[in-house]
Design a protein around this motif. Structure first.
Motif, PDB file in Angstrom:
ATOM      1  N   PRO A 134      -4.348  -4.208  -5.437  1.00  0.00           N
ATOM      2  CA  PRO A 134      -3.702  -5.818  -5.320  1.00  0.00           C
ATOM      3  C   PRO A 134      -2.932  -5.837  -4.205  1.00  0.00           C
ATOM      4  O   PRO A 134      -1.935  -5.501  -3.713  1.00  0.00           O
ATOM      5  CB  PRO A 134      -1.869  -5.168  -6.537  1.00  0.00           C
ATOM      6  N   LEU A 135      -4.245  -6.361  -3.343  1.00  0.00           N
ATOM      7  CA  LEU A 135      -4.127  -6.483  -1.191  1.00  0.00           C
ATOM      8  C   LEU A 135      -3.464  -7.822  -1.718  1.00  0.00           C
ATOM      9  O   LEU A 135      -3.810  -8.605  -2.763  1.00  0.00           O
ATOM     10  CB  LEU A 135      -5.407  -6.531  -0.500  1.00  0.00           C
ATOM     11  N   SER A 136      -2.929  -8.047  -0.291  1.00  0.00           N
ATOM     12  CA  SER A 136      -2.193  -9.723   0.188  1.00  0.00           C
ATOM     13  C   SER A 136      -3.025 -10.385   0.180  1.00  0.00           C
ATOM     14  O   SER A 136      -4.683  -9.573   0.666  1.00  0.00           O
ATOM     15  CB  SER A 136      -1.106  -9.264   0.800  1.00  0.00           C
ATOM     16  N   ALA A 137      -3.005 -11.826   0.040  1.00  0.00           N
ATOM     17  CA  ALA A 137      -4.679 -12.712   0.973  1.00  0.00           C
ATOM     18  C   ALA A 137      -4.602 -12.178   2.383  1.00  0.00           C
ATOM     19  O   ALA A 137      -5.461 -12.136   2.533  1.00  0.00           O
ATOM     20  CB  ALA A 137      -3.683 -13.912   0.532  1.00  0.00           C
ATOM     21  N   HIS A 138      -3.682 -12.058   3.590  1.00  0.00           N
ATOM     22  CA  HIS A 138      -3.547 -10.967   4.737  1.00  0.00           C
ATOM     23  C   HIS A 138      -4.294  -9.926   4.576  1.00  0.00           C
ATOM     24  O   HIS A 138      -5.537 -10.318   5.474  1.00  0.00           O
ATOM     25  CB  HIS A 138      -2.206 -11.253   5.108  1.00  0.00           C
TER      26      HIS A 138
ATOM     27  N   VAL B 284       0.847  -1.083  -0.021  1.00  0.00           N
ATOM     28  CA  VAL B 284       0.044  -0.187  -0.181  1.00  0.00           C
ATOM     29  C   VAL B 284       0.434   1.402  -0.156  1.00  0.00           C
ATOM     30  O   VAL B 284       0.543   1.882  -0.318  1.00  0.00           O
ATOM     31  CB  VAL B 284      -0.398   0.172   0.966  1.00  0.00           C
ATOM     32  N   THR B 285       2.349   0.916   0.057  1.00  0.00           N
ATOM     33  CA  THR B 285       2.998   2.382   0.269  1.00  0.00           C
ATOM     34  C   THR B 285       3.585   2.318  -0.655  1.00  0.00           C
ATOM     35  O   THR B 285       3.804   3.897  -1.438  1.00  0.00           O
ATOM     36  CB  THR B 285       4.226   2.168   1.282  1.00  0.00           C
ATOM     37  N   SER B 286       4.067   1.796  -0.978  1.00  0.00           N
ATOM     38  CA  SER B 286       5.424   2.075  -3.045  1.00  0.00           C
ATOM     39  C   SER B 286       5.321   1.019  -3.885  1.00  0.00           C
ATOM     40  O   SER B 286       4.382  -0.407  -3.576  1.00  0.00           O
ATOM     41  CB  SER B 286       6.484   1.842  -2.393  1.00  0.00           C
ATOM     42  N   TYR B 287       5.289   1.188  -5.032  1.00  0.00           N
ATOM     43  CA  TYR B 287       5.171   0.369  -6.235  1.00  0.00           C
ATOM     44  C   TYR B 287       7.086  -0.929  -5.949  1.00  0.00           C
ATOM     45  O   TYR B 287       7.901  -0.068  -6.057  1.00  0.00           O
ATOM     46  CB  TYR B 287       5.056   1.200  -7.360  1.00  0.00           C
TER      47      TYR B 287
ATOM     48  N   SER C 153       1.734   6.878  -0.052  1.00  0.00           N
ATOM     49  CA  SER C 153       0.812   5.412  -0.293  1.00  0.00           C
ATOM     50  C   SER C 153       0.390   5.351  -1.329  1.00  0.00           C
ATOM     51  O   SER C 153      -0.226   6.863  -1.721  1.00  0.00           O
ATOM     52  CB  SER C 153       0.296   5.195   1.036  1.00  0.00           C
ATOM     53  N   LEU C 154       0.100   4.514  -2.317  1.00  0.00           N
ATOM     54  CA  LEU C 154      -0.460   4.595  -3.446  1.00  0.00           C
ATOM     55  C   LEU C 154      -1.440   5.360  -3.525  1.00  0.00           C
ATOM     56  O   LEU C 154      -2.573   5.140  -3.860  1.00  0.00           O
ATOM     57  CB  LEU C 154      -0.238   2.897  -3.355  1.00  0.00           C
ATOM     58  N   VAL C 155      -2.352   4.193  -2.256  1.00  0.00           N
ATOM     59  CA  VAL C 155      -3.866   4.258  -2.066  1.00  0.00           C
ATOM     60  C   VAL C 155      -3.797   5.759  -1.864  1.00  0.00           C
ATOM     61  O   VAL C 155      -5.144   6.701  -2.562  1.00  0.00           O
ATOM     62  CB  VAL C 155      -4.364   3.759  -0.191  1.00  0.00           C
ATOM     63  N   SER C 156      -3.296   6.573  -0.863  1.00  0.00           N
ATOM     64  CA  SER C 156      -3.640   8.208  -1.090  1.00  0.00           C
ATOM     65  C   SER C 156      -3.181   8.856  -2.307  1.00  0.00           C
ATOM     66  O   SER C 156      -4.465   9.051  -2.338  1.00  0.00           O
ATOM     67  CB  SER C 156      -2.274   8.405   0.057  1.00  0.00           C
ATOM     68  N   ILE C 157      -2.378   8.281  -3.387  1.00  0.00           N
ATOM     69  CA  ILE C 157      -2.124   8.640  -4.111  1.00  0.00           C
ATOM     70  C   ILE C 157      -3.277   8.278  -5.396  1.00  0.00           C
ATOM     71  O   ILE C 157      -3.574   9.502  -5.823  1.00  0.00           O
ATOM     72  CB  ILE C 157      -1.488   8.438  -4.923  1.00  0.00           C
ATOM     73  N   LEU C 158      -3.970   7.523  -5.399  1.00  0.00           N
ATOM     74  CA  LEU C 158      -5.070   7.087  -6.266  1.00  0.00           C
ATOM     75  C   LEU C 158      -6.526   7.642  -5.564  1.00  0.00           C
ATOM     76  O   LEU C 158      -6.940   8.119  -6.613  1.00  0.00           O
ATOM     77  CB  LEU C 158      -5.395   5.654  -5.999  1.00  0.00           C
ATOM     78  N   ARG C 159      -6.428   8.129  -4.317  1.00  0.00           N
ATOM     79  CA  ARG C 159      -7.714   8.894  -3.880  1.00  0.00           C
ATOM     80  C   ARG C 159      -7.763   9.987  -4.462  1.00  0.00           C
ATOM     81  O   ARG C 159      -8.493  11.086  -3.224  1.00  0.00           O
ATOM     82  CB  ARG C 159      -8.074   8.635  -2.408  1.00  0.00           C
ATOM     83  N   GLY C 160      -6.565  10.781  -5.065  1.00  0.00           N
ATOM     84  CA  GLY C 160      -6.268  11.988  -4.626  1.00  0.00           C
ATOM     85  C   GLY C 160      -5.358  12.956  -3.915  1.00  0.00           C
ATOM     86  O   GLY C 160      -5.961  14.213  -4.288  1.00  0.00           O
TER      87      GLY C 160
ATOM     88  N   ASN D 299      -4.264   2.536  12.070  1.00  0.00           N
ATOM     89  CA  ASN D 299      -3.217   2.692  10.288  1.00  0.00           C
ATOM     90  C   ASN D 299      -3.871   2.214   9.207  1.00  0.00           C
ATOM     91  O   ASN D 299      -3.877   1.986   8.117  1.00  0.00           O
ATOM     92  CB  ASN D 299      -2.177   3.260  10.298  1.00  0.00           C
ATOM     93  N   TYR D 300      -3.314   0.700   9.463  1.00  0.00           N
ATOM     94  CA  TYR D 300      -3.444  -0.234   8.616  1.00  0.00           C
ATOM     95  C   TYR D 300      -4.198  -0.852   8.453  1.00  0.00           C
ATOM     96  O   TYR D 300      -4.965  -1.048   7.502  1.00  0.00           O
ATOM     97  CB  TYR D 300      -2.009  -1.388   8.972  1.00  0.00           C
ATOM     98  N   LEU D 301      -5.560  -0.728   9.465  1.00  0.00           N
ATOM     99  CA  LEU D 301      -6.946  -1.149   8.853  1.00  0.00           C
ATOM    100  C   LEU D 301      -7.738  -0.359   7.928  1.00  0.00           C
ATOM    101  O   LEU D 301      -7.910   0.034   6.906  1.00  0.00           O
ATOM    102  CB  LEU D 301      -7.058  -1.711  10.278  1.00  0.00           C
ATOM    103  N   THR D 302      -7.779   0.817   8.080  1.00  0.00           N
ATOM    104  CA  THR D 302      -7.820   2.024   7.151  1.00  0.00           C
ATOM    105  C   THR D 302      -7.497   2.065   6.070  1.00  0.00           C
ATOM    106  O   THR D 302      -8.092   2.275   4.649  1.00  0.00           O
ATOM    107  CB  THR D 302      -7.849   3.271   8.191  1.00  0.00           C
ATOM    108  N   SER D 303      -6.138   1.694   5.991  1.00  0.00           N
ATOM    109  CA  SER D 303      -5.315   2.012   4.599  1.00  0.00           C
ATOM    110  C   SER D 303      -6.086   0.695   4.010  1.00  0.00           C
ATOM    111  O   SER D 303      -6.137   1.041   2.273  1.00  0.00           O
ATOM    112  CB  SER D 303      -3.726   1.643   4.613  1.00  0.00           C
ATOM    113  N   CYS D 304      -6.113  -0.530   4.183  1.00  0.00           N
ATOM    114  CA  CYS D 304      -6.684  -1.413   3.413  1.00  0.00           C
ATOM    115  C   CYS D 304      -8.253  -0.680   3.141  1.00  0.00           C
ATOM    116  O   CYS D 304      -8.936  -1.382   2.201  1.00  0.00           O
ATOM    117  CB  CYS D 304      -6.770  -2.133   4.336  1.00  0.00           C
ATOM    118  N   LEU D 305      -8.725  -0.657   3.776  1.00  0.00           N
ATOM    119  CA  LEU D 305     -10.488  -0.622   3.539  1.00  0.00           C
ATOM    120  C   LEU D 305     -10.482   0.730   2.585  1.00  0.00           C
ATOM    121  O   LEU D 305     -11.695   1.069   1.730  1.00  0.00           O
ATOM    122  CB  LEU D 305     -10.984   0.073   5.264  1.00  0.00           C
ATOM    123  N   SER D 306      -9.310   1.622   2.502  1.00  0.00           N
ATOM    124  CA  SER D 306      -9.980   2.841   1.551  1.00  0.00           C
ATOM    125  C   SER D 306      -8.973   2.699   0.205  1.00  0.00           C
ATOM    126  O   SER D 306      -8.941   3.266  -0.922  1.00  0.00           O
ATOM    127  CB  SER D 306      -9.018   4.171   2.363  1.00  0.00           C
ATOM    128  N   ALA D 307      -8.073   1.044   0.233  1.00  0.00           N
ATOM    129  CA  ALA D 307      -8.085   1.080  -1.376  1.00  0.00           C
ATOM    130  C   ALA D 307      -8.868   0.720  -2.170  1.00  0.00           C
ATOM    131  O   ALA D 307     -10.096   0.045  -2.207  1.00  0.00           O
ATOM    132  CB  ALA D 307      -7.585  -0.488  -1.530  1.00  0.00           C
TER     133      ALA D 307
END
Length: 401
Positions: free
Chosen positions: A350-354, A46-49, A70-77, A337-345
């Motif tokens: 491309p999230l991992s299985a975990h 979620v942080t870098s390519y 983070s990539l998520v933040s970039i994609l979300r504007g 931080n981690y849970l909300t990053s995943c939820l905002s993707a």
């Protein structure tokens, strides 16, 4: 910073990924002309390519950071339109303080220090960090495979960091740039201490596939926990004393043979080793909460409790109360931080299985964070607080399993 979590993303993910691969390909061809560098698929991050790169049969990993966000933040504007991002990135990759350059410098220092043992930074150029692949299994995989050894594995990881946490680590960081972009408190405050917070939290999980009633329950729990955690930031003392690894996840430590090798450092200042202890133990506890077997969940949870109990029992009583509260607050902040990053993707990210499992267990995890933050607001202190917290974890997860 403006965060957008609802509706369409600010740009197409394909644009960002193709531009990342193009930058990596051009850099690899420049570094190793005629040697047939081949890029593998994107690695979940979620942080870098990040992707694998094979050069003359040797496997490496390439990392490319976009504006230190983070990539998520970039994609979300968060950094504007695609044209805004491209323009800013052109200058960013030529700056002295970009994240991948600092990570390369940190790897070089840690290799000189000798312990912890780190992956080899193959080279750095044009904003792209290349590191050599490390054979073995991650500590996260080891814990999942043999959960009864959780405490021993965690203890070994923390023991490997003693030199970094000592005088040599602090001496190095006084003349180097820390990677504060990965600092737990800084990330938490960027997410939850601004005018856009309400819209960010309300929109969490809209692309996650969670049923709407479940999503709204998670949002409510996060809102409640965040309010408490913002009050608890006073438990985090001033920094500039101890160098810490900074991104100490069980996924970032690899066991090969009998040796531990660390990857993805983000050295930064802290008042003591507490951020490393908090992130390592908190991320391990998430492995427990996401496991489908109750027996394994209990074994991992007990291992985390044993490691924390030993860590604090070895402290002078005068330091124990404050350091324990600091670790607990940092653990909850990092989990949030981690849970909300995943939820905002965005959808299709491309999230991992975990990470996908983490989202599906979002209500359990958010409930733990909410209830434990309530305990920390109270007056309980000392080792009894750890027991109370882990009793709460056990009862909460059983109720919602």
């Amino acid at each position: 910073m403006t965060l957008t979590t609802s509706g369409d993303t600010a740009m197409k993910a394909e644009q960002l990924y193709e531009a990342s691969r193009r930058a990596i390909t051009l850099t690899a061809d420049d570094l190793w002309p005629g040697r047939g560098a081949v890029l593998g698929p994107q690695c979940p991050s979620v942080t870098s390519y990040v992707c694998s790169v094979t050069v003359d049969g040797e496997e490496m990993y390439a990392k490319y950071s976009w504006l230190g966000s983070s990539l998520v933040s970039i994609l979300r504007g968060a950094r504007g339109t695609w044209d805004d991002v491209l323009e800013a990135q052109h200058s960013y990759t030529r700056s002295a303080d970009l994240v991948t350059r600092r990570e390369y410098q940190h790897l070089e220092f840690l290799r000189e220090l000798g312990r912890p043992r780190v992956c080899e930074g193959a080279t750095f150029r044009a904003g792209v960090l290349f590191t050599k692949a490390v054979p073995g299994t991650t500590v996260a995989e080891e814990i999942t495979a043999r959960p009864w050894d959780t405490a021993a594995l965690l203890d070994s990881v923390l023991l490997s960091l003693k030199e970094l946490h000592g005088d040599q680590g602090a001496r190095y960081l006084r003349g180097a740039w820390p990677i504060n972009e990965r600092n737990i408190v800084d990330v938490f405050l960027r997410k939850f201490n601004g005018p856009a917070v309400a819209g960010y939290v309300v929109g969490l999980g809209r692309d996650s596939g969670l049923p709407e009633n479940e999503r709204l329950a998670v949002v409510g729990l996060i809102e409640s926990a965040v309010r408490r955690l913002l009050r608890l930031t006073t438990a985090i003392p001033a920094r500039h004393r101890t160098a810490v690894f900074g991104d100490l996840k069980p996924e970032h430590v690899i066991l090969g043979g009998h040796r531990l090798t660390f990857i993805d450092p983000a050295l930064q200042w802290a008042a003591g080793p507490q951020p490393d202890v908090a992130k390592l133990c908190g991320r391990t506890l998430m492995l427990a909460l996401c496991h489908h077997e109750l027996r394994v969940e209990r074994q991992i949870t007990q291992g985390v409790l044993d490691t924390l109990s030993r860590y604090f029992a070895g402290m002078p009583k005068t330091d124990r109360v404050d350091r324990l509260r600091e670790v607990m607050v940092l653990w909850l902040m990092d989990t949030t931080n981690y849970l909300t990053s995943c939820l905002s993707a965005p959808s299709g990210f491309p999230l991992s299985a975990h990470q996908r499992t983490l989202m599906s267990q979002g209500r359990r995890i958010a409930t733990v964070v909410d209830r434990v933050s309530g305990l920390l607001i109270g007056s309980m202190t000392g080792l009894g607080l750890i027991d109370a917290i882990f009793n709460e974890v056990e009862h909460t997860t059983l109720d919602l399993r």
